[in-house]
Design a protein around this motif. Structure first.
Motif, PDB file in Angstrom:
ATOM      1  N   GLY A 129      16.269 -12.025 -51.559  1.00  0.00           N
ATOM      2  CA  GLY A 129      16.201 -13.265 -50.800  1.00  0.00           C
ATOM      3  C   GLY A 129      17.509 -13.871 -50.341  1.00  0.00           C
ATOM      4  O   GLY A 129      17.529 -15.012 -49.891  1.00  0.00           O
ATOM      5  N   ILE A 130      18.627 -13.138 -50.440  1.00  0.00           N
ATOM      6  CA  ILE A 130      19.853 -13.725 -49.920  1.00  0.00           C
ATOM      7  C   ILE A 130      20.056 -13.188 -48.518  1.00  0.00           C
ATOM      8  O   ILE A 130      20.526 -12.079 -48.307  1.00  0.00           O
ATOM      9  N   LYS A 131      19.638 -13.991 -47.544  1.00  0.00           N
ATOM     10  CA  LYS A 131      19.476 -13.489 -46.189  1.00  0.00           C
ATOM     11  C   LYS A 131      20.784 -13.427 -45.406  1.00  0.00           C
ATOM     12  O   LYS A 131      20.988 -12.538 -44.596  1.00  0.00           O
ATOM     13  N   SER A 132      21.679 -14.381 -45.621  1.00  0.00           N
ATOM     14  CA  SER A 132      22.862 -14.393 -44.754  1.00  0.00           C
ATOM     15  C   SER A 132      23.947 -13.483 -45.303  1.00  0.00           C
ATOM     16  O   SER A 132      24.180 -13.409 -46.509  1.00  0.00           O
ATOM     17  N   LYS A 133      24.557 -12.763 -44.397  1.00  0.00           N
ATOM     18  CA  LYS A 133      25.575 -11.799 -44.781  1.00  0.00           C
ATOM     19  C   LYS A 133      26.766 -12.502 -45.444  1.00  0.00           C
ATOM     20  O   LYS A 133      27.341 -12.015 -46.409  1.00  0.00           O
ATOM     21  N   GLU A 134      27.117 -13.663 -44.889  1.00  0.00           N
ATOM     22  CA  GLU A 134      28.246 -14.408 -45.450  1.00  0.00           C
ATOM     23  C   GLU A 134      28.019 -14.693 -46.926  1.00  0.00           C
ATOM     24  O   GLU A 134      28.905 -14.545 -47.759  1.00  0.00           O
ATOM     25  N   GLU A 135      26.787 -15.099 -47.226  1.00  0.00           N
ATOM     26  CA  GLU A 135      26.470 -15.460 -48.596  1.00  0.00           C
ATOM     27  C   GLU A 135      26.563 -14.240 -49.511  1.00  0.00           C
ATOM     28  O   GLU A 135      27.083 -14.315 -50.623  1.00  0.00           O
ATOM     29  N   ARG A 136      26.065 -13.092 -48.987  1.00  0.00           N
ATOM     30  CA  ARG A 136      26.133 -11.873 -49.794  1.00  0.00           C
ATOM     31  C   ARG A 136      27.583 -11.494 -50.070  1.00  0.00           C
ATOM     32  O   ARG A 136      27.945 -11.102 -51.166  1.00  0.00           O
ATOM     33  N   ARG A 137      28.408 -11.629 -49.032  1.00  0.00           N
ATOM     34  CA  ARG A 137      29.819 -11.288 -49.227  1.00  0.00           C
ATOM     35  C   ARG A 137      30.465 -12.217 -50.234  1.00  0.00           C
ATOM     36  O   ARG A 137      31.307 -11.824 -51.023  1.00  0.00           O
ATOM     37  N   LYS A 138      30.039 -13.460 -50.212  1.00  0.00           N
ATOM     38  CA  LYS A 138      30.641 -14.423 -51.132  1.00  0.00           C
ATOM     39  C   LYS A 138      30.262 -14.076 -52.573  1.00  0.00           C
ATOM     40  O   LYS A 138      31.113 -14.057 -53.460  1.00  0.00           O
ATOM     41  N   ILE A 139      28.973 -13.770 -52.783  1.00  0.00           N
ATOM     42  CA  ILE A 139      28.523 -13.449 -54.141  1.00  0.00           C
ATOM     43  C   ILE A 139      29.278 -12.245 -54.691  1.00  0.00           C
ATOM     44  O   ILE A 139      29.822 -12.270 -55.799  1.00  0.00           O
ATOM     45  N   ILE A 140      29.356 -11.192 -53.875  1.00  0.00           N
ATOM     46  CA  ILE A 140      30.013  -9.980 -54.355  1.00  0.00           C
ATOM     47  C   ILE A 140      31.513 -10.216 -54.544  1.00  0.00           C
ATOM     48  O   ILE A 140      32.105  -9.785 -55.537  1.00  0.00           O
ATOM     49  N   GLY A 141      32.112 -10.948 -53.602  1.00  0.00           N
ATOM     50  CA  GLY A 141      33.539 -11.259 -53.731  1.00  0.00           C
ATOM     51  C   GLY A 141      33.829 -12.042 -55.005  1.00  0.00           C
ATOM     52  O   GLY A 141      34.757 -11.719 -55.748  1.00  0.00           O
ATOM     53  N   ASP A 142      33.018 -13.053 -55.262  1.00  0.00           N
ATOM     54  CA  ASP A 142      33.230 -13.857 -56.468  1.00  0.00           C
ATOM     55  C   ASP A 142      33.129 -13.007 -57.724  1.00  0.00           C
ATOM     56  O   ASP A 142      33.935 -13.137 -58.648  1.00  0.00           O
ATOM     57  N   LEU A 143      32.132 -12.116 -57.736  1.00  0.00           N
ATOM     58  CA  LEU A 143      31.957 -11.286 -58.925  1.00  0.00           C
ATOM     59  C   LEU A 143      33.114 -10.301 -59.091  1.00  0.00           C
ATOM     60  O   LEU A 143      33.566 -10.045 -60.198  1.00  0.00           O
ATOM     61  N   LEU A 144      33.603  -9.766 -57.962  1.00  0.00           N
ATOM     62  CA  LEU A 144      34.753  -8.865 -58.061  1.00  0.00           C
ATOM     63  C   LEU A 144      35.925  -9.603 -58.687  1.00  0.00           C
ATOM     64  O   LEU A 144      36.637  -9.068 -59.539  1.00  0.00           O
ATOM     65  N   GLU A 145      36.104 -10.858 -58.288  1.00  0.00           N
ATOM     66  CA  GLU A 145      37.196 -11.619 -58.894  1.00  0.00           C
ATOM     67  C   GLU A 145      36.933 -11.873 -60.366  1.00  0.00           C
ATOM     68  O   GLU A 145      37.846 -11.863 -61.182  1.00  0.00           O
ATOM     69  N   ALA A 146      35.661 -12.055 -60.701  1.00  0.00           N
ATOM     70  CA  ALA A 146      35.327 -12.282 -62.108  1.00  0.00           C
ATOM     71  C   ALA A 146      35.657 -11.071 -62.970  1.00  0.00           C
ATOM     72  O   ALA A 146      35.902 -11.206 -64.161  1.00  0.00           O
ATOM     73  N   VAL A 147      35.645  -9.875 -62.395  1.00  0.00           N
ATOM     74  CA  VAL A 147      36.024  -8.704 -63.181  1.00  0.00           C
ATOM     75  C   VAL A 147      37.459  -8.287 -62.860  1.00  0.00           C
ATOM     76  O   VAL A 147      37.837  -7.129 -63.028  1.00  0.00           O
ATOM     77  N   ASN A 148      38.246  -9.236 -62.411  1.00  0.00           N
ATOM     78  CA  ASN A 148      39.668  -9.011 -62.182  1.00  0.00           C
ATOM     79  C   ASN A 148      39.967  -7.977 -61.116  1.00  0.00           C
ATOM     80  O   ASN A 148      40.870  -7.160 -61.259  1.00  0.00           O
ATOM     81  N   MET A 149      39.199  -7.997 -60.048  1.00  0.00           N
ATOM     82  CA  MET A 149      39.529  -7.153 -58.906  1.00  0.00           C
ATOM     83  C   MET A 149      39.608  -8.051 -57.679  1.00  0.00           C
ATOM     84  O   MET A 149      39.192  -9.197 -57.729  1.00  0.00           O
ATOM     85  N   ARG A 150      40.156  -7.485 -56.591  1.00  0.00           N
ATOM     86  CA  ARG A 150      40.307  -8.330 -55.405  1.00  0.00           C
ATOM     87  C   ARG A 150      39.074  -8.303 -54.525  1.00  0.00           C
ATOM     88  O   ARG A 150      38.415  -7.289 -54.416  1.00  0.00           O
ATOM     89  N   ARG A 151      38.797  -9.446 -53.892  1.00  0.00           N
ATOM     90  CA  ARG A 151      37.592  -9.536 -53.044  1.00  0.00           C
ATOM     91  C   ARG A 151      37.590  -8.441 -51.983  1.00  0.00           C
ATOM     92  O   ARG A 151      36.542  -7.900 -51.661  1.00  0.00           O
ATOM     93  N   GLU A 152      38.764  -8.152 -51.428  1.00  0.00           N
ATOM     94  CA  GLU A 152      38.825  -7.215 -50.296  1.00  0.00           C
ATOM     95  C   GLU A 152      38.316  -5.826 -50.685  1.00  0.00           C
ATOM     96  O   GLU A 152      37.961  -5.037 -49.827  1.00  0.00           O
ATOM     97  N   TYR A 153      38.308  -5.546 -52.004  1.00  0.00           N
ATOM     98  CA  TYR A 153      37.891  -4.212 -52.421  1.00  0.00           C
ATOM     99  C   TYR A 153      36.454  -3.908 -52.030  1.00  0.00           C
ATOM    100  O   TYR A 153      36.029  -2.765 -52.064  1.00  0.00           O
ATOM    101  N   MET A 154      35.681  -4.925 -51.680  1.00  0.00           N
ATOM    102  CA  MET A 154      34.277  -4.666 -51.378  1.00  0.00           C
ATOM    103  C   MET A 154      34.108  -3.811 -50.131  1.00  0.00           C
ATOM    104  O   MET A 154      33.065  -3.210 -49.932  1.00  0.00           O
ATOM    105  N   ASP A 155      35.160  -3.733 -49.302  1.00  0.00           N
ATOM    106  CA  ASP A 155      35.048  -2.923 -48.089  1.00  0.00           C
ATOM    107  C   ASP A 155      35.657  -1.544 -48.261  1.00  0.00           C
ATOM    108  O   ASP A 155      35.912  -0.844 -47.290  1.00  0.00           O
ATOM    109  N   ARG A 156      35.917  -1.172 -49.506  1.00  0.00           N
ATOM    110  CA  ARG A 156      36.468   0.167 -49.721  1.00  0.00           C
ATOM    111  C   ARG A 156      35.410   1.103 -50.263  1.00  0.00           C
ATOM    112  O   ARG A 156      34.386   0.685 -50.772  1.00  0.00           O
ATOM    113  N   TYR A 157      35.729   2.398 -50.175  1.00  0.00           N
ATOM    114  CA  TYR A 157      34.799   3.418 -50.657  1.00  0.00           C
ATOM    115  C   TYR A 157      35.094   3.750 -52.120  1.00  0.00           C
ATOM    116  O   TYR A 157      36.249   3.643 -52.562  1.00  0.00           O
ATOM    117  N   PRO A 158      34.089   4.183 -52.865  1.00  0.00           N
ATOM    118  CA  PRO A 158      34.259   4.448 -54.299  1.00  0.00           C
ATOM    119  C   PRO A 158      35.396   5.408 -54.622  1.00  0.00           C
ATOM    120  O   PRO A 158      36.065   5.242 -55.643  1.00  0.00           O
TER     121      PRO A 158
END
Ligand SMILES: Nc1ncnc2c1ncn2[C@@H]1O[C@H](COP(=O)(O)OP(=O)(O)OP(=O)(O)O)[C@@H](O)[C@H]1O
Ligand code: SF4
Ligand SMILES: [Mg+2]
Lengths: 335, 304
Positions: A129-158
């Motif tokens: 139910g999280i419809k807007s892309k911005e919101e999804r990016r925010k959730i994932i970015g926040d969590l990446l920061e919570a595990v001590n990684m940078r938000r930008e990493y979400m656009d990288r490949y494994p």
């Protein structure tokens, strides 16, 4: 007052063994063979045992990643509503999929190589139910920061990440729908020791911040002592001992747990106890031995062990509940 | 306390991670590897030239491939007719160009369509398993064990020769291989932990297997598509040579070659069958080079 989040009753997972041209079923792997277990809200419950004893299968059965052959998995919500999960239709399972998540063992197969981190994480968010892309990016970015990684990493490949980083991304994935219970299936076993410690600390820190409950699967009893509130020891698909962590190390009741504990390397030479070496291999879960499943390897085995299956009984050590299944325990059973 | 020791440690790790320059995207690594393979690049260049020449055939040749010109029958190659003319005075070069259109369309088209069918069935069946998988597997075995030539004879005698009948036969006999490939990949992929993770979110089977898993199964399938293209073009040439393929009035590489059945032409008029034979061989060879290059560059076991 402790409240349960999950109650397992008689959970069994039997995999058919097929052979021959027509794939006839010639037997069953009794991967999990009758597990009763309560998991309390907010605790860290360790699940230990040798390789192949069914730890992963039990973890997956809770999430219905494998269908239990028999038994009940009950989820108890914060408002004390009980739901039996194994009999639910697939689509009715969805609200509970949010609450129960899993972190896997192998950081190399746990991320999809064809998608960026955001690409593979966004579908679950969309579905819930999280419809807007911005919101999804925010959730994932926040969590990446919570595990001590940078938000930008979400656009990288494994393939651009190290094992420890991948494992932290696995944690992000498990956290992204704000679960209540996370099954950590050997979440740090594949990592270097120094990275292990950091990821473990991170897990504990997240647990505090987000009020999580962990089912912490491991084959390494030296880690569990400091992390877990209680520990369950599994052997051939059954729980043989379940108690508060300290009691497992100081008031061991089951000979199998004793053997596992004696195998932990100890730094302090004075404390070094005699190592109990288990003879033989783990018997095949296709044909578990009659009587006590542990008897062919048990140093204390007597005649009764060969014929009668011991049940998991309740005892008390240091005023704590202590379950064990062995004929030779001379403590009074509590009913 | 400003910062816990844990935070400090993580900051250190993070710094180290950032200093390391990250490699560029995975795609470009595959492209680089492909470009390093000279044969594959050569194959790709000639492949492209032949395809472009076929597509732009009307611009390259002033002749009509079908127009009979009895004044210029069986002329050897000359400045006007690069590959000479055939028994009815049609320009062979023009016919090879236009024939390429049909032959490549049949080869590539059948390969892609059988891949689409094979992937659609294989992905689902391989991921789901159970009776769907068993049934699909048996059906594919039936189609694969049926001799192609008998199927062709059957269909030709029932419905008559046509381009689409031929393609239908190629797809019927070809999808099984693609299906097996896709299925085998899915069987191993479905145990991967990222798939388990997607299932733990309760995502639909379609999203999981076609969106998330399929991209990881594609590279062996791409290789197979190129190799099947080559095979189908050869089969078309063979069948048309025997007069069983595409109706003779449509120029295809196989139909042009068909004239070589006549021993007189075979002995005296080499230009009517020689150049087209070479074009077929070169094209098939190029496609195979591309396939090999693709296989090497996408093979995960060879990736650094
Ligand atoms: N899908 C399956 N089909 C058949 N047998 C299986 C399947 N999954 C697991 N098993 C069997 O069930 C038993 C328990 O496996 P499981 O993976 O749960 O063990 P584990 O305790 O997690 O071991 P490890 O420490 O090696 O991860 C093993 O004997 C295994 O071979
Ligand atoms: S019941 Fe017997 S065989 Fe089993 S653990 Fe106890 S002593 Fe060993
Ligand atoms: Mg396991």
């Amino acid at each position: 007052m402790k409240k349960e989040i999950l109650k397992l009753r008689g959970v069994k997972v039997h995999f058919p063994v097929q052979a021959g041209v027509f794939n006839r079923v010639v037997g069953h792997v009794l991967a999990v063979d009758g597990v009763d277990l309560d998991i309390f809200r907010g605790e860290v419950l360790g699940l230990a045992g040798e390789s192949g004893c069914g730890k992963t299968t039990l973890g997956k059965a809770i999430l219905r990643l494998v269908e239990p052959t028999d038994g009940e998995v009950k989820y108890i919500s914060q408002d004390d509503d009980e739901t039996e999960l194994t009999s639910l239709e697939k689509k009715d399972m969805d609200p509970f999929r949010k609450k129960l998540q899993i972190v896997f063992q192998d950081p190399h197969s746990s991320l999809n190589p064809s998608f960026t981190i955001f690409g593979s994480l966004q579908d679950p968010l969309k579905k819930f139910g999280i419809k807007s892309k911005e919101e999804r990016r925010k959730i994932i970015g926040d969590l990446l920061e919570a595990v001590n990684m940078r938000r930008e990493y979400m656009d990288r490949y494994p393939h651009e990440f190290s094992g420890g980083q991948r494992q932290r991304i696995g944690i992000v994935r498990a956290l992204c729908l704000e679960p209540e219970l996370i099954v950590c299936d050997e979440a740090v076993s594949a990592l270097d020791v120094s990275i292990q410690a950091q990821v473990l600390k991170l897990l504990m820190q997240l647990k505090k911040e987000k009020n999580l409950t962990y089912l912490f699967i491991t084959h390494d009893l030296s880690v569990t002592e400091y992390l877990c509130d209680r520990i369950a020891v599994m052997y051939l698909g059954r729980i043989v001992e379940l108690c508060v962590s300290e009691d497992l190390y100081n008031n061991t009741l089951h000979p199998y747990s004793e053997a596992l504990i004696s195998a932990i390397p100890v730094a302090d030479l004075d404390k070094q106890t005699k190592r109990i070496v288990l003879e033989g291999d783990v018997p095949s879960p296709v044909n578990p031995p009659k009587g006590c499943p542990f008897h062919p390897r048990c140093p204390k085995a007597t005649d009764i062990c060969k014929t009668e299956v011991p049940t998991l009984k309740k005892y008390s050590t240091n005023g704590n509940e202590h379950y064990a299944s062995c004929h030779l325990i001379d403590l009074p059973e509590i009913t | 306390m400003a910062k816990s020791s844990l935070d400090k440690k993580f900051d250190q790790i993070r710094k180290r991670e950032e200093e390391k320059t990250f490699s560029t995207k995975k795609r470009s690594r595959i492209v680089n590897k492909f470009l390093n393979n000279r044969l594959a690049v050569l194959g790709l260049i000639i492949f492209t030239i032949i395809i472009l020449a076929s597509i732009f055939a009307p611009l390259l040749s002033p002749y009509d491939p079908m127009r009979v010109d009895l004044r210029s029958m069986r002329q050897p190659p000359s400045f006007d007719h690069w590959f000479g003319t055939d028994s009815t005075g049609r320009d062979v070069f023009t016919r090879v160009l236009f024939g390429g259109r049909v032959s490549i369309f049949i080869g590539l088209g059948s390969a892609i369509l059988s891949a689409v069918v094979g992937i659609a069935v294989g992905c689902y069946a391989g991921y789901k398993g159970g009776w769907i998988d068993v049934i699909a597997l048996r059906i594919s075995e039936i189609f694969m064990s049926f001799p192609q030539i008998i199927l062709v004879l059957l269909l030709v005698s029932i419905t008559g020769q046509s381009l689409f009948n031929l393609m239908a036969i190629f797809i019927l006999t070809g999808w099984g291989g693609m299906y097996r490939l896709a299925r085998a990949r899915m069987l191993s992929l479905r145990e991967e932990e990222y798939v388990q993770a997607l299932r733990s979110f309760g995502l639909s089977t379609f999203t999981i297997c076609y969106k998330h898993m399929l991209p990881n199964a594609l590279s062996p399938i791409m290789v197979n598509i190129t190799l099947s293209t080559a095979m189908f073009i050869l089969t078309e040439a063979g069948l048309s040579f025997l007069g069983l393929g595409v109706p003779l009035n449509i120029p295809t590489w196989g139909n042009i070659l068909n004239v070589a059945q006549d021993i007189l032409i075979l002995q005296n008029y080499w230009w009517m069958w020689g150049p087209v034979g070479i074009v077929i061989s070169v094209f098939v060879l190029c496609v195979n080079f591309i396939g090999d290059g693709l296989r090497d560059s996408t093979d995960p076991s060879q990736q650094g």
